[in-house]
Design a protein around this motif. Structure first.
Motif, PDB file in Angstrom:
ATOM      1  N   LYS A 136       0.821  -1.210   0.000  1.00  0.00           N
ATOM      2  CA  LYS A 136       0.000   0.000   0.000  1.00  0.00           C
ATOM      3  C   LYS A 136       0.858   1.266   0.000  1.00  0.00           C
ATOM      4  O   LYS A 136       0.489   2.271  -0.609  1.00  0.00           O
ATOM      5  CB  LYS A 136      -0.932  -0.009   1.210  1.00  0.00           C
ATOM      6  CG  LYS A 136      -2.086  -0.986   1.087  1.00  0.00           C
ATOM      7  CD  LYS A 136      -3.030  -0.881   2.277  1.00  0.00           C
ATOM      8  CE  LYS A 136      -4.245  -1.772   2.111  1.00  0.00           C
ATOM      9  NZ  LYS A 136      -5.168  -1.664   3.254  1.00  0.00           N
ATOM     10  N   GLU A 166      -1.242  -7.168  -8.832  1.00  0.00           N
ATOM     11  CA  GLU A 166      -1.309  -5.748  -8.497  1.00  0.00           C
ATOM     12  C   GLU A 166      -2.475  -5.498  -7.547  1.00  0.00           C
ATOM     13  O   GLU A 166      -3.556  -6.074  -7.712  1.00  0.00           O
ATOM     14  CB  GLU A 166      -1.475  -4.897  -9.757  1.00  0.00           C
ATOM     15  CG  GLU A 166      -0.230  -4.826 -10.619  1.00  0.00           C
ATOM     16  CD  GLU A 166      -0.341  -3.784 -11.713  1.00  0.00           C
ATOM     17  OE1 GLU A 166      -0.230  -2.574 -11.403  1.00  0.00           O
ATOM     18  OE2 GLU A 166      -0.557  -4.176 -12.879  1.00  0.00           O
ATOM     19  N   PHE A 167      -2.248  -4.656  -6.566  1.00  0.00           N
ATOM     20  CA  PHE A 167      -3.282  -4.306  -5.587  1.00  0.00           C
ATOM     21  C   PHE A 167      -3.407  -2.784  -5.568  1.00  0.00           C
ATOM     22  O   PHE A 167      -2.636  -2.095  -4.909  1.00  0.00           O
ATOM     23  CB  PHE A 167      -2.910  -4.842  -4.205  1.00  0.00           C
ATOM     24  CG  PHE A 167      -2.734  -6.336  -4.164  1.00  0.00           C
ATOM     25  CD1 PHE A 167      -3.819  -7.163  -3.937  1.00  0.00           C
ATOM     26  CD2 PHE A 167      -1.491  -6.909  -4.377  1.00  0.00           C
ATOM     27  CE1 PHE A 167      -3.674  -8.543  -3.908  1.00  0.00           C
ATOM     28  CE2 PHE A 167      -1.329  -8.288  -4.350  1.00  0.00           C
ATOM     29  CZ  PHE A 167      -2.420  -9.107  -4.117  1.00  0.00           C
ATOM     30  N   LYS A 168      -4.356  -2.276  -6.325  1.00  0.00           N
ATOM     31  CA  LYS A 168      -4.480  -0.825  -6.494  1.00  0.00           C
ATOM     32  C   LYS A 168      -5.429  -0.181  -5.491  1.00  0.00           C
ATOM     33  O   LYS A 168      -5.407   1.033  -5.315  1.00  0.00           O
ATOM     34  CB  LYS A 168      -4.941  -0.526  -7.926  1.00  0.00           C
ATOM     35  CG  LYS A 168      -3.904  -0.945  -8.981  1.00  0.00           C
ATOM     36  CD  LYS A 168      -4.366  -0.595 -10.382  1.00  0.00           C
ATOM     37  CE  LYS A 168      -3.319  -0.983 -11.415  1.00  0.00           C
ATOM     38  NZ  LYS A 168      -3.753  -0.652 -12.802  1.00  0.00           N
ATOM     39  N   ASN A 169      -6.250  -0.998  -4.848  1.00  0.00           N
ATOM     40  CA  ASN A 169      -7.218  -0.476  -3.888  1.00  0.00           C
ATOM     41  C   ASN A 169      -6.580  -0.365  -2.503  1.00  0.00           C
ATOM     42  O   ASN A 169      -6.373  -1.365  -1.813  1.00  0.00           O
ATOM     43  CB  ASN A 169      -8.445  -1.384  -3.829  1.00  0.00           C
ATOM     44  CG  ASN A 169      -9.505  -0.867  -2.876  1.00  0.00           C
ATOM     45  OD1 ASN A 169      -9.395   0.248  -2.339  1.00  0.00           O
ATOM     46  ND2 ASN A 169     -10.529  -1.670  -2.646  1.00  0.00           N
ATOM     47  N   LYS A 170      -6.250   0.849  -2.097  1.00  0.00           N
ATOM     48  CA  LYS A 170      -5.592   1.051  -0.811  1.00  0.00           C
ATOM     49  C   LYS A 170      -6.534   0.855   0.375  1.00  0.00           C
ATOM     50  O   LYS A 170      -6.088   0.819   1.526  1.00  0.00           O
ATOM     51  CB  LYS A 170      -4.957   2.445  -0.752  1.00  0.00           C
ATOM     52  CG  LYS A 170      -3.781   2.599  -1.699  1.00  0.00           C
ATOM     53  CD  LYS A 170      -2.992   3.857  -1.412  1.00  0.00           C
ATOM     54  CE  LYS A 170      -1.749   3.929  -2.303  1.00  0.00           C
ATOM     55  NZ  LYS A 170      -0.912   5.108  -1.983  1.00  0.00           N
ATOM     56  N   ASP A 171      -7.819   0.739   0.096  1.00  0.00           N
ATOM     57  CA  ASP A 171      -8.784   0.496   1.173  1.00  0.00           C
ATOM     58  C   ASP A 171      -9.025  -1.000   1.396  1.00  0.00           C
ATOM     59  O   ASP A 171      -9.754  -1.378   2.312  1.00  0.00           O
ATOM     60  CB  ASP A 171     -10.125   1.175   0.842  1.00  0.00           C
ATOM     61  CG  ASP A 171     -10.012   2.695   0.826  1.00  0.00           C
ATOM     62  OD1 ASP A 171      -9.244   3.232   1.647  1.00  0.00           O
ATOM     63  OD2 ASP A 171     -10.672   3.333  -0.008  1.00  0.00           O
ATOM     64  N   GLU A 172      -8.411  -1.822   0.557  1.00  0.00           N
ATOM     65  CA  GLU A 172      -8.607  -3.266   0.693  1.00  0.00           C
ATOM     66  C   GLU A 172      -8.001  -3.764   2.009  1.00  0.00           C
ATOM     67  O   GLU A 172      -6.951  -3.288   2.446  1.00  0.00           O
ATOM     68  CB  GLU A 172      -7.963  -3.999  -0.491  1.00  0.00           C
ATOM     69  CG  GLU A 172      -8.307  -5.473  -0.565  1.00  0.00           C
ATOM     70  CD  GLU A 172      -7.847  -6.125  -1.859  1.00  0.00           C
ATOM     71  OE1 GLU A 172      -8.013  -7.337  -2.001  1.00  0.00           O
ATOM     72  OE2 GLU A 172      -7.313  -5.390  -2.729  1.00  0.00           O
ATOM     73  N   ASP A 173      -8.667  -4.714   2.625  1.00  0.00           N
ATOM     74  CA  ASP A 173      -8.212  -5.257   3.896  1.00  0.00           C
ATOM     75  C   ASP A 173      -6.829  -5.903   3.747  1.00  0.00           C
ATOM     76  O   ASP A 173      -6.583  -6.648   2.794  1.00  0.00           O
ATOM     77  CB  ASP A 173      -9.216  -6.295   4.396  1.00  0.00           C
ATOM     78  CG  ASP A 173      -8.792  -6.912   5.710  1.00  0.00           C
ATOM     79  OD1 ASP A 173      -8.822  -6.220   6.738  1.00  0.00           O
ATOM     80  OD2 ASP A 173      -8.411  -8.103   5.692  1.00  0.00           O
TER      81      ASP A 173
END
Length: 201
Positions: A136, A166-173
């Motif tokens: 993140k 890739e993990f673009k959602n910074k709100d993801e747990d």
């Protein structure tokens, strides 16, 4: 960052020896992206970080348990190859900051999300959430790597490199991110096992 000539010679000789002893096979090198990125691999043996250091052409900066840096002869060797200490079982802020610095300097970070060697019959252990914090903070891609086979002479080891995540959602747990990574590694291992069974049949 590339290794210098002397360290490259050491790496190539070591890889040649280990390849002959353990019958190492590497699959998926075409999936390796350009730096920076994070290598996340399963962890069953002390040989695991060595394999990754020898297989990847660019320097991999590994998080390594702090106890290893207390061994007088080992500490300078692992530091030379890019390892830095992390205290296991604790929230090590300094190690997290160092990891973020590695990525922001356009380098490759190596992590074993399980946090320890897997000595159980489980395919992979539950991953720890520290890697999600780094993802993140940097937006780095994650390269899942599965080390398959018994770490015994002539038994055959397959290192399978998956496609980058890739993990673009910074709100993801955070735990969900780590679970996704561990599932990707598990799938690589199961796929390898499936191929072996098909060959035997």
């Amino acid at each position: 960052m590339k290794y210098n000539f002397f360290m490259n010679v050491i790496r190539k000789l070591a890889y040649l020896i280990l390849k002959c002893v353990f019958l190492i096979k590497v699959e998926g090198k075409e999936n390796i992206p350009k730096a920076p990125y994070i290598i996340c691999a399963n962890h069953r043996s002390y040989l695991d970080p060595v394999l990754i250091i020898l297989i990847f052409d660019e320097r991999v900066y590994f998080m390594a348990k702090s106890e290893l840096f207390r061994i007088w002869w080992l500490s300078p060797i692992i530091r030379a190859f890019g390892a830095f200490p992390v205290r296991r079982g604790k929230s090590d802020i300094s190690a997290i900051k160092k990891a973020i610095e590695v990525i922001r300097s356009n380098n490759i970070l190596g992590i074993f999300p399980e946090g320890k060697r897997n000595r159980t019959n489980e395919i992979v252990l539950k991953g720890e959430k520290g890697v999600a914090t780094i993802i993140k903070a940097t937006g780095a891609k994650v390269l899942p790597v599965a080390i398959c086979g018994k770490i015994r002479p002539l038994c055959g080891i397959t290192v399978r490199i998956g496609k980058p995540l890739e993990f673009k959602n910074k709100d993801e747990d955070n735990q969900k991110i780590v679970d996704t990574i561990m599932q990707s590694i598990k799938d690589l291992i199961l796929n390898t096992n499936k191929i072996k069974k098909e060959k035997r049949n």
